[in-house]
Scaffold this active site. Structure first.
Site, PDB file in Angstrom:
ATOM      1  CB  SER A 286     -13.752  17.689  -9.458  1.00  0.00           C
ATOM      2  OG  SER A 286     -14.567  17.878  -8.279  1.00  0.00           O
TER       3      SER A 286
ATOM      4  N   GLY B 139      -9.874   8.743 -13.442  1.00  0.00           N
ATOM      5  CA  GLY B 139      -8.756   7.802 -13.215  1.00  0.00           C
ATOM      6  C   GLY B 139      -9.135   6.583 -13.328  1.00  0.00           C
TER       7      GLY B 139
ATOM      8  CG  ASP C  84      -6.446   9.571 -10.170  1.00  0.00           C
ATOM      9  OD1 ASP C  84      -7.397   8.647  -9.914  1.00  0.00           O
ATOM     10  OD2 ASP C  84      -6.798  10.669 -10.356  1.00  0.00           O
TER      11      ASP C  84
ATOM     12  CB  CYS D 107       5.603   4.660   7.490  1.00  0.00           C
ATOM     13  SG  CYS D 107       6.686   6.201   7.128  1.00  0.00           S
ATOM     14  CG  LEU D 108       3.777   7.858  12.695  1.00  0.00           C
ATOM     15  CD1 LEU D 108       5.050   8.293  13.287  1.00  0.00           C
ATOM     16  CD2 LEU D 108       2.688   8.728  12.620  1.00  0.00           C
ATOM     17  N   GLY D 109       3.701   4.036  11.737  1.00  0.00           N
ATOM     18  CA  GLY D 109       3.375   2.461  12.715  1.00  0.00           C
ATOM     19  C   GLY D 109       4.528   1.850  13.062  1.00  0.00           C
TER      20      GLY D 109
ATOM     21  CG  HIS E 232       5.061   3.929   2.860  1.00  0.00           C
ATOM     22  ND1 HIS E 232       3.654   4.288   3.412  1.00  0.00           N
ATOM     23  CD2 HIS E 232       5.698   4.852   3.308  1.00  0.00           C
ATOM     24  CE1 HIS E 232       3.986   5.359   4.051  1.00  0.00           C
ATOM     25  NE2 HIS E 232       5.229   5.584   4.013  1.00  0.00           N
TER      26      HIS E 232
ATOM     27  CD  GLU F 210       1.342   2.103   2.055  1.00  0.00           C
ATOM     28  OE1 GLU F 210       1.345   3.306   2.339  1.00  0.00           O
ATOM     29  OE2 GLU F 210       1.823   1.136   2.487  1.00  0.00           O
TER      30      GLU F 210
END
Length: 535
Positions: A13, A18, A71, A381-383, A507, A509
């Site tokens: 794997s 991807g 992916d 987010c949590l940041g 998010h 990103e």
């Protein structure tokens, strides 16, 4: 008619199927084809949303709120398309759909079996991806390794498709490994031969074999693989380890991968224009600056947990001719006494998303250190929640301020559960997910970054800033620079008296591209480059 390409993997794997699939998608798109792409994962989970990042890596969120395999992030970044919930299929989803049909009586009392019911459902998901997007080409990556028991229904389904719609409309690409045996000083083709033998025993003859290797393989070795695997020598494509992922499409194009596909499928393809991609790769290879960003997180042992964050930082670096180095900091190890040492040489600090209480206090210390020392800071987010809690504790003096998620008994719940989440019991698929609008306040760093009044970003959260504390925070210099259009939900916060201290609930990103960096990441790296130059 829509064409279907299946990418399988053998030997081991994590071969990079991807990346191969995404690279092919990019090449075909640049030849004028409309392309969509999907990932089939053989695990029984319905989606990776409740899986540990240590098990699965990052959970990538699409515009329509699907929690998917990482992916899909590669697919979106390489091909520059926005995918959807049809782009990630798991065994769990397939069995769930089949069982619902059985309960409704859709099978008219028949015995429900893997063949044809499960395989038909799998084929339907492939066809649906093409219909929903009206794509010329659908690329489907089959997760796992040929020989795994979990993959058998998936492989049987794609085998059947060649008979269903004709061999010229289906293509199989098999990714394998040619390992280098250091003691013998040789590359070995035997694992590839056995992997293809296994695939052929299941009724699938690969049209192309992509060979992952540490070093170049000889023409004799390609001839040997072609002979034993019954394919044309030109269809043995070498994929050597690369320092830069974005060079792989060019490597595959040089060997004619996209031409092989177009010829086999009788696609009317124009000559590919890879000028922009070549310029990107040239730029990446010749970056003149270097900066260091400290990433403070709880999953730093498995860097795939933050792969979109890391790629977004790099994309932003390209815009400033800067190579972004990541300093990985385990939030659990951060204390007031060692934060300066841990972040030494840092030009910026980023605290990405996460769940749970582990490492939270370390992240709060990192946010405080960045605020007090004027180090560029980006919270996600949590940041963002961490930055809010830190400010409430240390500027407003609200001792014990916290998130209701971490400390339900906190006297000052700066972060609280979204109202619509209060009666939710299931964890899977119940977060606030997907694309939502954010209205920006003028004369803020957020507005400066986006240069727009309303922007759309992807979300994945259950908790939100508690509006009971908004006025108190604003009166003490805390800026709410982005909210939902109705003003109810806080989306972006920042500080006025700081070079660059911004955090967002969403998010960002997930929307960055190598040739088009996400605006907040771009400005964060810009501020970090400036900080590095002023040292």
């Amino acid at each position: 008619m829509t064409k279907y390409i299946f990418v399988t993997g053998g030997v081991v794997s994590s071969l990079g199927k991807g990346i191969v699939a995404a690279s092919l998608g990019r090449l075909l798109k640049n030849r004028g084809m409309s392309v969509t792409i999907q990932k089939f994962d053989p695990y029984i989970n319905v989606d990776p949303g409740t899986m540990s990042p240590y098990q699965h890596g990052e959970v990538f969120v699409t515009d329509d709120g699907a929690e998917t395999d990482l992916d899909l992030g590669h697919y979106e970044r390489f091909i520059d398309i926005n995918l959807n919930r049809f782009s990630n299929v798991t065994t769990g989803k397939i069995y769930s759909a089949v069982l619902k049909k059985e309960r409704r009586g859709d099978y008219l009392g028949g015995t429900v079996q893997v063949i044809p019911h499960i395989t038909n459902e799998l084929k339907d998901r492939v066809y649906r991806a093409g219909k929903e997007t009206n794509a010329d080409v659908v690329i489907t990556e089959i997760g796992g390794t040929v020989g795994d028991i979990e993959s058998l229904p998936f492989l049987e389904a794609i085998r059947q498709m060649k008979s269903d719609i004709g061999h010229e409309n289906v293509m199989y690409i098999h990714c394998t490994l040619v390992p280098y045996i250091k003691a013998a000083g040789e590359l070995k083709t035997k694992p590839t031969q056995h992997s293809v033998k296994e695939l052929r025993s299941l009724g699938i003859q690969p049209n192309i074999i992509v060979v992952r290797t540490e070093m170049p393989i000889s023409q004799d070795m390609k001839d040997k693989i072609a002979l034993f695997c019954d394919i044309d020598t030109k269809a043995v494509i070498e994929c050597e380890d690369a320092d830069n992922l974005y060079s792989i499409p060019l490597n595959l194009q040089e060997q004619g991968l996209d031409k092989l596909v177009c010829d086999h499928m009788k696609l009317e393809c124009k000559d590919p224009d890879m000028t922009e991609w070549k310029d990107l790769v040239t730029k990446v290879k010749n970056l003149s600056k270097t900066i260091t960003i400290s990433l403070v997180g709880k999953y730093v042992e498995l860097q795939d947990a933050y792969i979109s964050v890391v790629e977004s930082l790099r994309h932003a670096g390209y815009a400033f001719d800067a190579d972004v180095k990541i300093k990985w900091i385990n939030a659990e190890e951060v204390t007031e006494s060692n934060i300066q040492e841990l972040t030494g040489g840092t030009d910026g600090i980023i605290v990405p998303g996460g769940f749970g209480d582990r490492g939270v206090e370390g992240k709060i210390i990192a946010a405080k250190y960045a605020r007090e020392n004027k180090i560029p800071f980006f919270g996600i987010c949590l940041g963002m929640q961490i930055a809010s809690i830190e400010y409430a504790r240390n500027v407003l003096g609200l001792e014990g301020a916290h998130s209701a998620e971490i400390d339900p008994s906190t006297p000052y719940p700066i972060i609280d559960l979204l109202p619509e989440q209060k009666d939710v019991e299931d964890l899977g698929g119940t977060l606030r997910l997907g694309l939502y609008p954010c209205k920006l306040q003028e004369d803020t760093k957020a507005f400066e970054a986006y240069a727009d009044e309303v922007v759309y970003e992807r979300h994945r959260h259950r908790y939100e800033f508690n509006n009971e504390y908004r006025q108190q925070m604003e009166e003490n210099g805390f800026v709410f620079s982005g909210t939902s259009p109705d003003g109810r939900l806080v989306e972006i916060i920042e500080l006025k008296d700081h070079p660059w201290y911004v955090a967002c609930q969403f998010h960002p990103e997930f929307k960055s591209r190598p040739t088009r960096p996400q605006p907040l990441f771009k400005d964060f790296i810009g501020a970090s480059v400036q900080a590095a130059e002023q040292k």
